[in-house]
Every structure is written in structure tokens, then in C-alpha cells.
Write a protein that holds these residues in place. Structure first.
Motif, PDB file in Angstrom:
ATOM      1  N   GLU A 157      48.270  31.135  41.444  1.00  0.00           N
ATOM      2  CA  GLU A 157      49.381  31.330  42.366  1.00  0.00           C
ATOM      3  C   GLU A 157      49.048  30.687  43.709  1.00  0.00           C
ATOM      4  O   GLU A 157      49.218  31.285  44.759  1.00  0.00           O
ATOM      5  CB  GLU A 157      49.657  32.836  42.551  1.00  0.00           C
ATOM      6  N   ALA A 159      51.472  44.380  49.047  1.00  0.00           N
ATOM      7  CA  ALA A 159      50.355  43.959  48.207  1.00  0.00           C
ATOM      8  C   ALA A 159      50.519  42.512  47.753  1.00  0.00           C
ATOM      9  O   ALA A 159      49.544  41.744  47.701  1.00  0.00           O
ATOM     10  CB  ALA A 159      50.245  44.891  46.992  1.00  0.00           C
ATOM     11  N   ALA A 160      51.746  42.111  47.425  1.00  0.00           N
ATOM     12  CA  ALA A 160      51.990  40.734  47.000  1.00  0.00           C
ATOM     13  C   ALA A 160      51.716  39.762  48.141  1.00  0.00           C
ATOM     14  O   ALA A 160      51.139  38.686  47.936  1.00  0.00           O
ATOM     15  CB  ALA A 160      53.432  40.586  46.512  1.00  0.00           C
ATOM     16  N   GLU A 163      49.624  40.240  50.644  1.00  0.00           N
ATOM     17  CA  GLU A 163      48.175  40.183  50.834  1.00  0.00           C
ATOM     18  C   GLU A 163      47.520  39.305  49.769  1.00  0.00           C
ATOM     19  O   GLU A 163      46.621  38.513  50.069  1.00  0.00           O
ATOM     20  CB  GLU A 163      47.594  41.606  50.791  1.00  0.00           C
ATOM     21  N   GLU A 164      47.978  39.439  48.519  1.00  0.00           N
ATOM     22  CA  GLU A 164      47.415  38.631  47.437  1.00  0.00           C
ATOM     23  C   GLU A 164      47.700  37.147  47.678  1.00  0.00           C
ATOM     24  O   GLU A 164      46.821  36.299  47.530  1.00  0.00           O
ATOM     25  CB  GLU A 164      48.006  39.061  46.101  1.00  0.00           C
ATOM     26  N   ASN A 165      48.922  36.826  48.077  1.00  0.00           N
ATOM     27  CA  ASN A 165      49.262  35.433  48.364  1.00  0.00           C
ATOM     28  C   ASN A 165      48.432  34.883  49.508  1.00  0.00           C
ATOM     29  O   ASN A 165      48.008  33.725  49.507  1.00  0.00           O
ATOM     30  CB  ASN A 165      50.753  35.309  48.689  1.00  0.00           C
ATOM     31  N   ARG A 214      50.065  42.056  38.300  1.00  0.00           N
ATOM     32  CA  ARG A 214      50.070  41.511  39.652  1.00  0.00           C
ATOM     33  C   ARG A 214      51.212  42.127  40.454  1.00  0.00           C
ATOM     34  O   ARG A 214      52.321  42.284  39.935  1.00  0.00           O
ATOM     35  CB  ARG A 214      50.225  39.991  39.617  1.00  0.00           C
ATOM     36  N   ARG A 224      45.376  35.848  50.369  1.00  0.00           N
ATOM     37  CA  ARG A 224      44.012  35.593  49.897  1.00  0.00           C
ATOM     38  C   ARG A 224      43.945  34.304  49.088  1.00  0.00           C
ATOM     39  O   ARG A 224      42.985  33.528  49.200  1.00  0.00           O
ATOM     40  CB  ARG A 224      43.531  36.773  49.047  1.00  0.00           C
ATOM     41  N   GLN A 225      44.958  34.052  48.273  1.00  0.00           N
ATOM     42  CA  GLN A 225      44.959  32.851  47.446  1.00  0.00           C
ATOM     43  C   GLN A 225      45.147  31.591  48.278  1.00  0.00           C
ATOM     44  O   GLN A 225      44.597  30.540  47.960  1.00  0.00           O
ATOM     45  CB  GLN A 225      46.047  32.968  46.370  1.00  0.00           C
TER      46      GLN A 225
END
Length: 361
Positions: free
Chosen positions: A110, A94-95, A97-99, A13, A101-102
Motif C-alpha cells: 500500500e 488507524a488507516a 497511521e498505517e498509510n 487491515r 508508516r508505509q
């Protein structure tokens, strides 16, 4: 460190990868020629974040939520390899963007509520934190999932009480703001005496006066602001006779007591709003002050760029100010108050030689 490498390989991740990278920067800071590894307590103070938050950013057991400005400031403060900055930025993006989306999905390991829960359960206790600070390092927060189901149940049971508490606090805060309204309807968050921040002690304008010693960034900010008002003084940080005379003339024109000192009455008249589209001496002053607050380098160019705006927003968020990306009176005061002790002249200042006050009568 082999076991750490294995953990890094197992979890790809971006937030975890970022935490590993930031952790390594910190651990290897002492190996840089002429460098020493700062304690996390000292490093957190330089970055303007609390120690627990920094410890979480550097803990590979969690996906790091370090914002871009903290990542860049860590790179600068720890003198990390130049080639790794772009990778850190990419991992940070990237982190985020991932957060994002979640948070939209509202599920997953997360989820948006998790970082706050980690702050509550993993913060080191007073004795542990003191022991870590004395040893020159800090405790790494505990493992994920510890008493997770029980923690979620307790949180659900406590939620109604938390909502009531939030409503009461919001009402109280509104009453405080109402009481601090000036007769003309403007909130007195900044003025001659100082800026009032919610739950914080008020800022006070620093006092500058003529003396032989270098007054560093605050002195250069004063001189650049005087130049922005049409005066011609050298912005070298030395409050000499030319600066003193310009201050007195400015004070007379503004119907202030012409004492040649710059404090609570003169600073609010000197500072000017700075934002997108601004350029000139007042922008130089803002950039020089930003460059010396410990959040990483700010380009000193005299032109207000998008990077300058982002640096301002980061400073404002860190110091509980409205994150407008513009320098208003309150932000000017906070910048002047939070200047770090001088270490060495910045690159743009090294070519200047001091101009000392005249000794003539």
C-alpha cells in the motif's frame, strides 16, 4: 453477503475494514425506517467529492483512504447506526497511521503511489459509468495487481515527460496569478465580482432582496451578519422590512448605493473574518452555512471551536480553497454559493415562527 464476510475476515487491515463498514452503511441505507438508499452519484454530490473517489472509498478490494470528515458525513447522510460512528473513526485513524508508516518506509503493498495508480486504472469508462448511474449504483473498481508490472514500467518511462509538463504548468499558473494581481499587490481572488479559482469558473455573490418567501440559510446568515454589526433583526430567514431597513442603513454608512439589496457590493462589506477565538453572530452565520453544505452536521453554537475549524478546512479542501480553517471573504462567498436546497428547518431553528413583512404602505 457470506462471501463478503469471508473476505473481510481474511484481510484485517484497518483501511479494508473501514471500506467494508462504509460499504455496508451504503447498502443498508434503504432499510432504515423512512430512508432510501441514494445512488453513489447522488451521494458523492452531497459530500462534495467525485463519484470515482467515493466508489474507491466504498470498495473493500482496496484499503479505504476516506478522510475523517467524509466518514462522519457518510454516517450522517446514510443514517448509519449511532454506535458504529466511533468504530469508524477509530478505523479511519488507524488507516491513516498505517498509510503514514508505509509512506515513510517507501515500500509495501500500500505504498504512497498506489492510490493514485488505482484512480487511473480503475476509474469506470464513460459507457460503464452511465450504465451504473442509470441502474442506481456504480461500478466497483477492478482487482488489484492487474497489469501491475507493466503499469509501473510505463510510469517510469513517462516520468521525465511528466516532470517537464509539471514545470510548464507551474510556470503558466504563476503567470496567471501575476496577471491577476491588483495594483496594491494583492491577488484579486475575492472581491465585488467574485472569487477566481484555478481552473474553475468564478463564484458570484448571491443576490438577496426583500420578499415574503423564506430565504433559508442565506437569509439567516445575512441577518446574523447584520446583528454582528450592531443591528437587531430576527435571524429567521425572512427578508422583511426590518432586515431591509437595516441593510439600507448599513449601505449608507458604508457609502454604498442604498437599494436594500444584498449582492456583489454589499456582501464583501458585511462578512467578517472568523477563526479561532471568534464568537457571536458572525460565528453563528458560518456554522449555519457549514451545516447546510452536505458534508455532515456542524454544531451551531456561536463559539468557534476546533471542530468548526476542521469543518471549515474540509469545506475549503473540497472546494479548492486554501485550507486555513478560517472564514475569509473567499470562503464566505463559497459557503453562500454552495448552500443546499432546503429540506426542513434545522433543530436550532424549529422553535422560531416566521415573521412576514408588513403589508402596510
Amino acid at each position: 453477503m457470506a462471501h463478503e464476510r469471508g473476505g473481510q475476515d481474511r484481510d484485517q487491515r484497518p483501511g479494508v475494514q473501514l471500506a467494508w463498514l462504509l460499504r455496508r452503511w451504503w447498502e443498508e441505507a434503504g432499510s432504515v425506517a423512512g430512508g432510501t438508499r441514494p445512488t453513489q452519484q447522488a451521494l458523492a454530490a452531497r459530500l462534495g467529492v467525485d463519484q470515482t473517489t467515493l466508489s474507491r472509498y466504498l470498495n473493500p478490494k482496496h484499503a479505504s483512504t476516506a478522510p475523517p470528515r467524509v466518514v462522519e458525513a457518510l454516517h450522517a447522510q446514510l443514517r448509519a447506526p449511532e454506535a458504529e460512528l466511533e468504530r469508524a473513526r477509530a478505523l479511519c485513524r488507524a488507516a491513516q497511521e498505517e498509510n503514514g508508516r508505509q509512506r515513510i518506509a517507501g515500500s509495501g503493498p500500500e505504498s504512497a503511489a498506489r492510490p493514485d495508480a488505482e484512480n487511473r486504472t480503475d476509474a469506470p469508462s464513460g459507457a460503464d459509468a452511465d450504465a451504473d448511474a442509470a441502474a442506481g449504483t456504480e461500478a466497483v473498481p477492478g482487482t488489484d495487481g492487474r497489469d501491475a508490472s507493466g503499469g509501473r514500467s510505463r510510469f517510469r518511462r513517462a516520468l521525465p515527460g511528466l516532470v517537464v509538463t509539471a514545470v510548464v504548468l507551474s510556470f503558466a499558473a504563476g503567470m496567471v496569478v501575476h496577471e491577476r494581481l491588483a495594483p496594491d499587490g494583492r491577488a484579486t481572488t475575492a472581491g465585488a465580482a467574485g472569487a477566481v479559482r484555478a481552473g474553475k469558473a468564478p463564484y458570484e455573490w448571491p443576490l438577496l432582496r426583500m420578499k415574503k418567501e423564506d430565504q433559508y440559510t442565506r437569509g439567516r446568515a445575512l441577518q446574523n451578519l447584520l446583528n454582528a454589526w450592531g443591528y437587531k433583526v430576527r435571524a429567521d430567514g425572512f427578508f422583511g422590512e426590518d432586515t431591509h431597513d437595516a441593510v439600507m442603513d448599513f449601505q449608507r454608512k458604508r457609502h454604498l448605493a442604498p437599494d436594500g439589496k444584498v449582492g456583489r457590493d454589499t456582501w464583501p462589506e458585511l462578512v467578517r473574518p472568523v477563526g479561532p477565538g471568534s464568537e457571536g453572530f458572525e460565528v453563528l452565520a458560518v456554522q449555519q452555512l457549514l451545516d447546510n453544505v452536505g458534508q455532515g452536521g456542524t454544531v451551531v453554537s456561536g463559539k468557534f471551536t476546533a471542530v468548526t475549524a476542521e469543518d471549515l478546512r474540509f469545506f475549503q479542501r473540497t472546494h479548492h480553497l486554501p485550507a486555513t480553517g478560517r472564514a475569509d471573504t473567499e470562503t464566505w462567498m463559497a459557503l453562500l454559493v454552495h448552500q443546499l436546497p432546503p429540506v426542513a428547518a434545522p433543530a436550532y431553528q424549529r422553535s422560531m415562527s416566521p415573521v412576514l413583512p408588513s403589508t402596510s404602505a
